[in-house]
Design a protein around this motif. Sequence first.
Motif, short mmCIF file in Angstrom:
data_model
loop_
_atom_site.label_atom_id
_atom_site.label_comp_id
_atom_site.label_asym_id
_atom_site.label_seq_id
_atom_site.Cartn_x
_atom_site.Cartn_y
_atom_site.Cartn_z
N ALA A 41 0.83 -1.20 0.00
CA ALA A 41 0.00 0.00 0.00
C ALA A 41 0.87 1.25 0.00
O ALA A 41 0.55 2.23 -0.68
CB ALA A 41 -0.94 -0.01 1.21
N GLY A 45 0.56 1.89 -3.69
CA GLY A 45 -0.72 2.54 -3.51
C GLY A 45 -1.91 1.63 -3.25
O GLY A 45 -3.04 2.10 -3.16
N LYS A 46 -1.68 0.33 -3.10
CA LYS A 46 -2.78 -0.58 -2.77
C LYS A 46 -2.21 -1.80 -2.07
O LYS A 46 -1.12 -2.26 -2.40
CB LYS A 46 -3.58 -0.96 -4.00
CG LYS A 46 -2.81 -1.69 -5.08
CD LYS A 46 -3.73 -1.95 -6.28
CE LYS A 46 -3.04 -2.80 -7.31
NZ LYS A 46 -3.95 -3.19 -8.37
N TYR A 58 5.74 -4.32 -7.82
CA TYR A 58 5.86 -3.99 -6.40
C TYR A 58 7.25 -4.35 -5.87
O TYR A 58 7.94 -3.52 -5.26
CB TYR A 58 4.77 -4.70 -5.60
CG TYR A 58 5.03 -4.80 -4.12
CD1 TYR A 58 5.39 -3.68 -3.37
CD2 TYR A 58 4.91 -6.01 -3.46
CE1 TYR A 58 5.61 -3.77 -2.00
CE2 TYR A 58 5.12 -6.12 -2.10
CZ TYR A 58 5.48 -5.00 -1.37
OH TYR A 58 5.71 -5.09 -0.02
#
Length: 125
Positions: A41, A45-46, A58
């Motif tokens: 996250a 961003g998640k 990621y």
Amino acid sequence: MKREQIEPWANDWVTHWNARDIEGVVGHFAADAVFHSPKAAVIVGKPRLEGKTELRDYWTRALARIETLHFALDHVAWDEARSEMFIVYIATIDAARTRACERLRFNAVGEVIDAEGLYGATAAP
């Protein structure tokens, strides 16, 4: 997977991480795998990632922020009925040492289909 396969699998996983070999880590996952992580996250961003492309992005972005990384396997646990492994390790990332755990659920051909990163307290020196 069977009980006798989990420790070699976990050692392989740690070896890939210590070599910063993202493709080796991603190679353990099914094409449609789902991974949950509070650290994702912050970085992408998640907290829920779907598929190898998102995992690769990621982990590439995360490793770019890290100078030194070393995982030391503590132990593994296996729930054969759920095809689920827990890898417990000490993560030394730059100057910080923390205890961490990865929960990994496998499909019938031994690929990770659902995983979760659980990051804990500061580890003793």
